[in-house]
Design a protein around this motif. Structure first.
Motif, short mmCIF file in Angstrom:
data_model
loop_
_atom_site.label_atom_id
_atom_site.label_comp_id
_atom_site.label_asym_id
_atom_site.label_seq_id
_atom_site.Cartn_x
_atom_site.Cartn_y
_atom_site.Cartn_z
N GLU A 169 0.82 -1.21 0.00
CA GLU A 169 0.00 0.00 0.00
C GLU A 169 0.86 1.26 0.00
OE1 GLU A 169 -3.21 2.42 2.76
OE2 GLU A 169 -3.18 0.23 2.88
N ARG A 173 1.02 4.16 -2.94
CA ARG A 173 0.77 5.59 -2.70
C ARG A 173 1.94 6.45 -3.19
NH1 ARG A 173 -3.69 6.77 0.24
NH2 ARG A 173 -4.69 5.00 1.33
N GLU A 200 -8.91 0.59 -3.08
CA GLU A 200 -9.24 1.66 -2.13
C GLU A 200 -8.22 2.80 -2.19
OE1 GLU A 200 -11.95 1.87 -0.34
OE2 GLU A 200 -12.74 -0.09 -0.91
N VAL A 201 -6.99 2.48 -2.47
CA VAL A 201 -5.96 3.52 -2.63
C VAL A 201 -6.23 4.33 -3.90
CG1 VAL A 201 -3.49 3.98 -2.85
CG2 VAL A 201 -4.28 2.10 -1.41
N TYR A 202 -6.58 3.64 -4.98
CA TYR A 202 -6.88 4.35 -6.22
C TYR A 202 -8.07 5.30 -6.02
CZ TYR A 202 -4.24 0.26 -7.93
OH TYR A 202 -3.30 -0.72 -8.11
N ASP A 204 -8.84 6.79 -3.25
CA ASP A 204 -8.33 7.94 -2.47
C ASP A 204 -7.72 9.00 -3.37
OD1 ASP A 204 -9.12 6.81 -0.10
OD2 ASP A 204 -7.13 6.10 0.48
N TYR A 205 -7.17 8.56 -4.51
CA TYR A 205 -6.49 9.49 -5.41
C TYR A 205 -7.40 9.98 -6.54
CZ TYR A 205 -1.99 8.95 -3.15
OH TYR A 205 -0.96 9.00 -2.24
N ASP A 206 -8.69 9.67 -6.44
CA ASP A 206 -9.67 10.17 -7.41
C ASP A 206 -9.34 9.80 -8.85
OD1 ASP A 206 -11.21 11.44 -5.39
OD2 ASP A 206 -9.84 13.14 -5.40
N GLN A 247 -17.58 5.56 -5.39
CA GLN A 247 -17.59 7.02 -5.57
C GLN A 247 -17.51 7.32 -7.07
OE1 GLN A 247 -14.67 8.71 -2.85
NE2 GLN A 247 -15.35 7.35 -1.22
N THR A 249 -14.80 6.54 -8.92
CA THR A 249 -13.73 5.72 -9.47
C THR A 249 -14.27 4.39 -9.97
OG1 THR A 249 -12.07 6.71 -8.02
CG2 THR A 249 -11.56 4.54 -8.92
#
Length: 282
Positions: A169, A173, A200-202, A204-206, A247, A249
Motif C-alpha cells: 500500500e 501511494r 481503495e488507494v486508487y 483515495d487518489y480520485d 464514488q 472511481t
C-alpha cells in the motif's frame, strides 16, 4: 449397467471433460463493456480500448494470430498491457515480443510492469525492448492523449509494488504521488496498475478509470461461487474480474490470457477486454 457399458461411459465422459478443458484454456473470450463518465471529453465518446493482461508468455495460434485477429476486429484506439507479459518460470521474452510486434501497427500500445517482470531481474531490458517496438512504457508517469479536436485525456501507469522494499500500500501511494503530481484534477484520468487489491488507494487518489489484472480470474472458478484464490487477496477474493465502482472511481479487472504456477484454468476462459468510453451528460 454392465461393466463394458460403464467402461465406455467413463471413457466418453473423460473425452468430454478433456475437450471442455482444451476449449476453456486454448480459446479466447472477448468481453465488451461501456464506461460512462461526465469527465470524458465529448470528442472521445466511443473511444475504444483493448486490454490485454497476464499473458505469461502464452501463445494462441501461430505468431499469436488468435489474439491479433481478435484485436484487429475491434479496431481499437488504444491497446493496454497491464503487466505480466512474461512469466518468470518459463521466461521467453522473444515469444512475448512477437505478440507485441503483431499488435504495434493496430493502435498505440501502453504498458506497465507486473510482478513477474520484476521477478526476472530483467525488468529494464524488457522495458527497453518494448520501447524499441514503439510501446509507451509507463513507469510512475503519465502521458496526455490529445485528439484532432484538441481535447485531452490522461493515461498513467505505476510500477508494481514488488519493485519496492516497502509494504504494497505504501509503495502504491508513493507511485501514485509521483505519477499524478503534476496532473490536472479536471482531466479524465486512466491508470494502468497491475494490482486490483489496491482499489481503495486508487479511490483515495480520485482516479477515474483503472485497468488491472494479476488475479487470473481466480484461476479456478466454481459455479455460483466464482474465483477461488487470487494473489494479494487470498481465498475468495473481492476484486476478481469485471467492473468495480466506488464514488467516482471505476476499475476493470481482466482475467488475463495466460497461466503461471497453476498450468490450467477451470470455468475461466482466457480473456481480452474491450472498453468503449461513453460521455455522460451532466
Amino acid at each position: 449397467m454392465p461393466r463394458f457399458g460403464r467402461k465406455w461411459l467413463f471413457t466418453f465422459l473423460i473425452i468430454i471433460v478433456g475437450m471442455y478443458m482444451y476449449y476453456g484454456n486454448r480459446t479466447i473470450e472477448v468481453t465488451s463493456m461501456d464506461i460512462h463518465s461526465s469527465k470524458i471529453p465529448p470528442s472521445f465518446n466511443g473511444y475504444k480500448i483493448v486490454q490485454l493482461s497476464d499473458v505469461h508468455d502464452s501463445k494462441f495460434g501461430e505468431h499469436h494470430s488468435d489474439v491479433i485477429e481478435k484485436v484487429v476486429n475491434v479496431v481499437p484506439d488504444a491497446i493496454l498491457i497491464t503487466g505480466d507479459l512474461i512469466d518468470r518460470n518459463r521466461y521467453d521474452l522473444e515469444q512475448s515480443l512477437d505478440l507485441v510486434n503483431g499488435l504495434k501497427d493496430i493502435a498505440p500500445i501502453y504498458y506497465v510492469t507486473g510482478n513477474h517482470e520484476i521477478s526476472t531481474n530483467d525488468q529494464l531490458h524488457i522495458q527497453e525492448e518494448l520501447t524499441r517496438l514503439g510501446v509507451h512504457v509507463l513507469s510512475d508517469e503519465f502521458m496526455l492523449i490529445e485528439n484532432a479536436y484538441g481535447e485531452r485525456m490522461l493515461i498513467g501507469g505505476i510500477e508494481d509494488p514488488l519493485n519496492s522494499v516497502l509494504e504494497d500500500e505504501e509503495a502504491t501511494r508513493i507511485s501514485l504521488n509521483k505519477t499524478f503530481n503534476d496532473a490536472s484534477d479536471r482531466v479524465f484520468k486512466i491508470l494502468l496498475a497491475h494490482r486490483p487489491e489496491q482499489f481503495e488507494v486508487y479511490v483515495d487518489y480520485d482516479i477515474d478509470l483503472i485497468f488491472s489484472g494479476h488475479t487470473h480470474g481466480g484461476q479456478i472458478r466454481l459455479p455460483f461461487i466464482g474465483g477461488v484464490f487470487a494473489p494479494g487477496q487470498g481465498w475468495f477474493p473481492t476484486y476478481l474480474s469485471g467492473h468495480y465502482e466506488k464514488q467516482e472511481t471505476q476499475m476493470i479487472v481482466s482475467r488475463g490470457l495466460g497461466n503461471s504456477v497453476i498450468p490450467i484454468r477451470l470455468f475461466n476462459q482466457p480473456e481480452i477486454i474491450v472498453v468503449t468510453l461513453q460521455v455522460n451528460k451532466e
